[in-house]
Design an enzyme around this catalytic site. Sequence first.
Site, PDB file in Angstrom:
ATOM      1  N   ALA A  66      37.555   4.012  70.299  1.00 32.55           N
ATOM      2  CA  ALA A  66      36.554   4.969  70.779  1.00 32.55           C
ATOM      3  C   ALA A  66      36.622   6.175  69.847  1.00 32.55           C
ATOM      4  CB  ALA A  66      36.887   5.375  72.202  1.00 32.55           C
ATOM      5  N   GLY A 112      39.420   0.996  71.898  1.00 30.39           N
ATOM      6  CA  GLY A 112      38.122   0.463  72.331  1.00 30.39           C
ATOM      7  C   GLY A 112      37.652  -0.709  71.486  1.00 30.39           C
ATOM      8  N   GLU A 115      39.426  -3.585  72.875  1.00 27.30           N
ATOM      9  CA  GLU A 115      38.848  -3.794  74.217  1.00 27.30           C
ATOM     10  C   GLU A 115      37.480  -4.477  74.119  1.00 27.30           C
ATOM     11  OE1 GLU A 115      39.688   0.378  75.197  1.00 27.30           O
ATOM     12  OE2 GLU A 115      40.611  -0.340  77.044  1.00 27.30           O
ATOM     13  N   GLU A 135      46.421   3.956  72.609  1.00 28.04           N
ATOM     14  CA  GLU A 135      46.046   5.113  73.424  1.00 28.04           C
ATOM     15  C   GLU A 135      47.230   5.963  73.877  1.00 28.04           C
ATOM     16  OE1 GLU A 135      44.660   2.139  73.635  1.00 28.04           O
ATOM     17  OE2 GLU A 135      42.497   2.328  73.923  1.00 28.04           O
TER      18      GLU A 135
HETATM   19  N1  COA Z   1      37.719   8.023  66.270  1.00 26.44           N
HETATM   20  C1  COA Z   1      37.123   8.876  65.419  1.00 26.44           C
HETATM   21  N2  COA Z   1      37.247   8.793  64.083  1.00 26.44           N
HETATM   22  C2  COA Z   1      38.000   7.807  63.588  1.00 26.44           C
HETATM   23  C3  COA Z   1      38.657   6.871  64.409  1.00 26.44           C
HETATM   24  C4  COA Z   1      38.489   7.011  65.826  1.00 26.44           C
HETATM   25  N3  COA Z   1      39.050   6.169  66.683  1.00 26.44           N
HETATM   26  N4  COA Z   1      39.364   6.012  63.649  1.00 26.44           N
HETATM   27  C5  COA Z   1      39.137   6.388  62.378  1.00 26.44           C
HETATM   28  N5  COA Z   1      38.315   7.464  62.343  1.00 26.44           N
HETATM   29  C6  COA Z   1      37.825   8.189  61.159  1.00 26.44           C
HETATM   30  C7  COA Z   1      38.900   9.107  60.565  1.00 26.44           C
HETATM   31  O1  COA Z   1      38.948  10.330  61.265  1.00 26.44           O
HETATM   32  C8  COA Z   1      38.384   9.250  59.152  1.00 26.44           C
HETATM   33  O2  COA Z   1      37.316  10.159  59.150  1.00 26.44           O
HETATM   34  P1  COA Z   1      37.202  11.308  57.978  1.00 26.44           P
HETATM   35  O3  COA Z   1      37.114  10.512  56.704  1.00 26.44           O
HETATM   36  O4  COA Z   1      35.955  12.039  58.333  1.00 26.44           O
HETATM   37  O5  COA Z   1      38.460  12.101  58.078  1.00 26.44           O
HETATM   38  C9  COA Z   1      37.806   7.878  58.846  1.00 26.44           C
HETATM   39  O6  COA Z   1      37.535   7.271  60.108  1.00 26.44           O
HETATM   40  C10 COA Z   1      38.746   6.968  58.076  1.00 26.44           C
HETATM   41  O7  COA Z   1      39.978   6.886  58.795  1.00 26.44           O
HETATM   42  P2  COA Z   1      41.416   7.191  58.135  1.00 26.44           P
HETATM   43  O8  COA Z   1      42.338   7.584  59.249  1.00 26.44           O
HETATM   44  O9  COA Z   1      41.263   8.137  57.002  1.00 26.44           O
HETATM   45  O10 COA Z   1      41.797   5.745  57.573  1.00 26.44           O
HETATM   46  P3  COA Z   1      43.255   5.169  57.312  1.00 26.44           P
HETATM   47  O11 COA Z   1      43.066   3.925  56.552  1.00 26.44           O
HETATM   48  O12 COA Z   1      44.146   6.205  56.760  1.00 26.44           O
HETATM   49  O13 COA Z   1      43.830   4.805  58.777  1.00 26.44           O
HETATM   50  C11 COA Z   1      43.708   3.902  61.031  1.00 26.44           C
HETATM   51  C12 COA Z   1      43.232   3.785  59.553  1.00 26.44           C
HETATM   52  C13 COA Z   1      42.885   2.894  61.823  1.00 26.44           C
HETATM   53  C14 COA Z   1      45.181   3.569  61.120  1.00 26.44           C
HETATM   54  C15 COA Z   1      43.450   5.346  61.541  1.00 26.44           C
HETATM   55  O14 COA Z   1      42.112   5.714  61.238  1.00 26.44           O
HETATM   56  C16 COA Z   1      43.648   5.522  63.018  1.00 26.44           C
HETATM   57  O15 COA Z   1      44.782   5.572  63.468  1.00 26.44           O
HETATM   58  N6  COA Z   1      42.541   5.663  63.794  1.00 26.44           N
HETATM   59  C17 COA Z   1      42.601   5.917  65.215  1.00 26.44           C
HETATM   60  C18 COA Z   1      42.989   4.668  65.971  1.00 26.44           C
HETATM   61  C19 COA Z   1      43.086   4.970  67.448  1.00 26.44           C
HETATM   62  O16 COA Z   1      43.940   5.682  67.903  1.00 26.44           O
HETATM   63  N7  COA Z   1      42.170   4.371  68.209  1.00 26.44           N
HETATM   64  C20 COA Z   1      42.167   4.473  69.656  1.00 26.44           C
HETATM   65  C21 COA Z   1      41.233   5.525  70.099  1.00 26.44           C
HETATM   66  S1  COA Z   1      41.263   5.663  71.861  1.00 26.44           S
END
Ligand code: COA
Length: 260
Positions: A66, A112, A115, A135
Amino acid sequence: MNYENILSEHHNGITTITINRPKKLNALNKDTIQELHDAFEEADNDKDAKVIIVTGSGDKAFVAGADISEFADFSVEEGGKLAAQGQALLFDFVENLSTPVIAAVNGFALGGGLELAMACHFRVASTNAKMGLPETSLGVIPGYGGTQRLPQLVGKGRAMEMVMTAGMIDATQASHYGLVNHVTEPQELLSFCEKIAGKIMRNSSVAIAEAIRAINANYKDGVNGFEVEIEAFGNCFGTEDFTEGTTAFLEKRKADFPGK
Ligand code: COA
């Protein structure tokens, strides 16, 4: 319909819905959830769409969760509403569609994203897929059905560990857990899903819809799945597909089902 955050394409009986926010790793914001609802509804109502495949754009993510930026300042009431609306609009909606939905998990499927994959009828992953419910690392719990569907698919102990550690598992482990049915090379993921879709499309869409309803009944509180199966089984006898399927067998020819 025109969408901003997703793509929806139809070829040879298959509607492929692609979540298309690659710069945000296809994170599900409010608009994307609404568009997905509309696209799934449109495909389910389309007589020619026999199977739906959902995937993410780019080579990195199915859906990274999400959109955290949308709910970081939410209150208790807003948090509850977010989960309730999302579940009704997308996750429960997809699970209960009459048209088979395959998740083609092509990278990160987190929160999400996992999910959504779990709400689909079954999942195929590419070798680079990574799945998890992170989460609790954000101080929240899965709110789009994850605490219910993950234990259904992998068992309670594995679900507890995945949620408590907020860790990710790779495609091989997900396959071992039964979270995904198959693992393919990334470049073969969609064609592999289309091959399975081809096998599904040979069968009666009407019977498949009844089977989805009966299988899902097993997971609904207060519903007796065996009774739903009896009713759904009976319904099939009143359909043109049943007449065609049984007649074709007796006439030793391939069935040509009238369809949805
Ligand atoms: N919500 C909002 N933005 C998200 C996102 C999310 N769940 N997951 C990734 N993004 C965005 C990042 O903020 C980043 O945006 P920016 O370039 O404007 O800063 C972009 O997507 C790329 O992500 P980034 O974190 O730079 O990539 P990465 O390869 O370093 O890491 C992940 C990949 C998936 C490990 C990392 O993005 C992450 O941990 N995301 C969140 C996962 C999460 O907790 N999901 C559950 C949400 S309830």
